[in-house]
Enzyme design. Structure first.
Site, PDB file in Angstrom:
ATOM      1  N   ASP A 207       0.844  -1.187   0.000  1.00  0.00           N
ATOM      2  CA  ASP A 207       0.000   0.000   0.000  1.00  0.00           C
ATOM      3  C   ASP A 207       0.885   1.245   0.000  1.00  0.00           C
ATOM      4  OD1 ASP A 207      -2.983   0.882   1.935  1.00  0.00           O
ATOM      5  OD2 ASP A 207      -2.216   1.550  -0.015  1.00  0.00           O
ATOM      6  N   CYS A 239      -8.466  -1.844  -4.894  1.00  0.00           N
ATOM      7  CA  CYS A 239      -7.329  -2.084  -4.019  1.00  0.00           C
ATOM      8  C   CYS A 239      -7.902  -1.979  -2.607  1.00  0.00           C
ATOM      9  CB  CYS A 239      -6.171  -1.129  -4.310  1.00  0.00           C
ATOM     10  SG  CYS A 239      -6.663   0.522  -4.819  1.00  0.00           S
ATOM     11  N   SER A 240      -7.369  -1.069  -1.774  1.00  0.00           N
ATOM     12  CA  SER A 240      -8.005  -0.903  -0.466  1.00  0.00           C
ATOM     13  C   SER A 240      -8.923   0.317  -0.492  1.00  0.00           C
ATOM     14  CB  SER A 240      -6.950  -0.755   0.638  1.00  0.00           C
ATOM     15  OG  SER A 240      -7.575  -0.640   1.889  1.00  0.00           O
ATOM     16  N   ALA A 241      -8.355   1.467  -0.869  1.00  0.00           N
ATOM     17  CA  ALA A 241      -9.183   2.676  -1.002  1.00  0.00           C
ATOM     18  C   ALA A 241      -9.743   2.812  -2.411  1.00  0.00           C
ATOM     19  CB  ALA A 241      -8.365   3.921  -0.661  1.00  0.00           C
ATOM     20  N   GLY A 242      -9.135   2.091  -3.368  1.00  0.00           N
ATOM     21  CA  GLY A 242      -9.591   2.164  -4.762  1.00  0.00           C
ATOM     22  C   GLY A 242      -9.166   3.446  -5.443  1.00  0.00           C
ATOM     23  N   VAL A 243      -7.945   3.914  -5.128  1.00  0.00           N
ATOM     24  CA  VAL A 243      -7.469   5.145  -5.787  1.00  0.00           C
ATOM     25  C   VAL A 243      -6.004   5.021  -6.244  1.00  0.00           C
ATOM     26  CG1 VAL A 243      -9.143   6.656  -4.641  1.00  0.00           C
ATOM     27  CG2 VAL A 243      -6.921   6.302  -3.569  1.00  0.00           C
ATOM     28  N   GLY A 244      -5.101   4.672  -5.326  1.00  0.00           N
ATOM     29  CA  GLY A 244      -3.686   4.688  -5.686  1.00  0.00           C
ATOM     30  C   GLY A 244      -3.282   3.578  -6.621  1.00  0.00           C
ATOM     31  N   ARG A 245      -3.333   2.345  -6.124  1.00  0.00           N
ATOM     32  CA  ARG A 245      -2.917   1.198  -6.928  1.00  0.00           C
ATOM     33  C   ARG A 245      -3.879   0.961  -8.091  1.00  0.00           C
ATOM     34  NH1 ARG A 245      -1.937  -2.532  -1.654  1.00  0.00           N
ATOM     35  NH2 ARG A 245      -3.642  -1.196  -0.951  1.00  0.00           N
ATOM     36  N   SER A 246      -5.164   1.210  -7.872  1.00  0.00           N
ATOM     37  CA  SER A 246      -6.140   1.024  -8.949  1.00  0.00           C
ATOM     38  C   SER A 246      -5.899   1.997 -10.101  1.00  0.00           C
ATOM     39  CB  SER A 246      -7.564   1.215  -8.410  1.00  0.00           C
ATOM     40  OG  SER A 246      -7.869   0.200  -7.436  1.00  0.00           O
ATOM     41  N   GLN A 283      -2.166   7.772  -6.564  1.00  0.00           N
ATOM     42  CA  GLN A 283      -2.169   8.577  -5.339  1.00  0.00           C
ATOM     43  C   GLN A 283      -0.840   9.255  -5.038  1.00  0.00           C
ATOM     44  OE1 GLN A 283      -2.113   6.409  -1.762  1.00  0.00           O
ATOM     45  NE2 GLN A 283      -2.932   8.050  -0.504  1.00  0.00           N
TER      46      GLN A 283
END
Ligand SMILES: CCc1ccc(NS(=O)(=O)O)cc1
Length: 308
Positions: A207, A239-246, A283
């Site tokens: 993350d 992903c977890s928040a659905g912003v950075g890795r996605s 992100q």
């Protein structure tokens, strides 16, 4: 003063440069060299210019008291205009809500549905979204637990017995494990209808970080696209928040396709467009630079070597 833009956008008007910065592919290696000079000075400047993109847009549905518990993070809320809407249930307030947005891909303006890692309390909604959107693939870019913290619910069965999530049953048909990802096929049934949904789970992306080495991500995108060709059905990415890795994954998927049909590549423009649909897509500055590094390995033909 001479304009020292590090790329060949000399002919574009300022208004377009604010949203698009296409780079001629034959100049990309030099562009990367200029942007990364002086400790990534120009990458930092360019990423900073994306900071406020889209942030003026309302998130009223996400903020309703009945929906607030459905958000994994209070500061990662879906914009109203692009949010995915579940089929409402009777007159139940908030029953159409899930923390998810449509995001454009290379092939269509609603190619992806980007969402947070489901909560235990929203995993039934997650499967309703997969079903009602007619999605045929799920891209998962986080582990369920990282450094002792829950990042995502284990929203699929642990073995081959079918499990019900609301009125949707999910059964693992097969799973293939690789060093950095697992690929599974799920049989998903609702009423008398059944579908196969593929699950692509990248398991080694920390993350807030980047895959190591970056070209691992290029290989994952290739593995995904070998099995999921572009068509009209959306692809769920989380992903977890659905912003950075996605956001990083989608941007790389887009530029790998873009370079096969164009002499230009526009990473800035892609991230700009994604952030108009969902907050903080890509992100961190390191994720933004990682996208450029991945493209370099593709252009230099190094994605398949063991080279670091
Ligand atoms: C602060 C909320 C937040 C948590 C995690 C992430 N990373 S992720 O979008 O890659 O899952 C991004 C934002």
């Amino acid at each position: 003063t001479t304009d020292i833009r590090p790329n060949d956008n000399m002919s574009l008007p300022d208004s377009v440069i604010e949203t698009n910065r296409p780079i001629r592919i034959e100049n990309f290696s030099n562009h990367y060299r200029v942007m990364s000079a002086d400790s990534d000075f120009r990458f930092s400047e360019e990423f900073e210019e994306l900071k406020h993109v889209g942030r003026e847009q309302p998130c009223t549905a996400a903020d309703l008291p009945c929906n607030r518990p459905k958000n994994r993070f209070t500061n990662i809320l879906p914009y109203d205009h692009s949010r995915f809407k579940l089929q409402p249930v009777d007159d139940e307030e908030g029953s159409d809500y899930i923390n998810a947005n449509y995001v454009p891909g290379h092939n269509s303006p609603r190619e992806f549905i980007v969402t947070q890692g489901p909560l235990h309390s929203t995993r039934d909604d997650f499967w309703r979204m997969c079903w009602e959107s007619n999605s045929r693939a799920i891209i998962m870019l986080t582990r369920c637990v990282e450094k002792g913290r829950e990042k995502c619910d284990h929203y699929w069965p642990y073995d081959t017995m079918p499990v019900y999530y609301g009125d949707i049953s999910v059964q693992i048909l097969n799973e293939t494990r690789y060093p950095d990802w697992n690929i599974s096929e799920f049989m998903v049934c609702r009423g008398d209808t059944q579908r196969v949904i593929r699950h692509f789970h990248f398991t080694t992306w920390p993350d807030f970080g980047v895959p190591n080495p970056p070209h691992t991500l290029v290989r994952f995108v290739r593995a995904f696209r070998e099995k999921v060709a572009p068509d009209q059905r959306p692809i769920v990415v989380h992903c977890s928040a659905g912003v950075g890795r996605s956001g990083t994954f989608i941007c790389l998927d887009r530029i790998i396709q873009q370079i096969s049909v164009s002499d230009y590549v526009d990473i800035f423009g892609i991230v700009y467009a994604m952030r108009k649909e969902r907050v903080w897509m890509v992100q961190t500055e390191q994720q933004y630079i990682c996208i450029h590094q991945c493209l370099l390995t593709v252009l230099e033909g190094k994605e398949l070597t063991g080279a670091p």
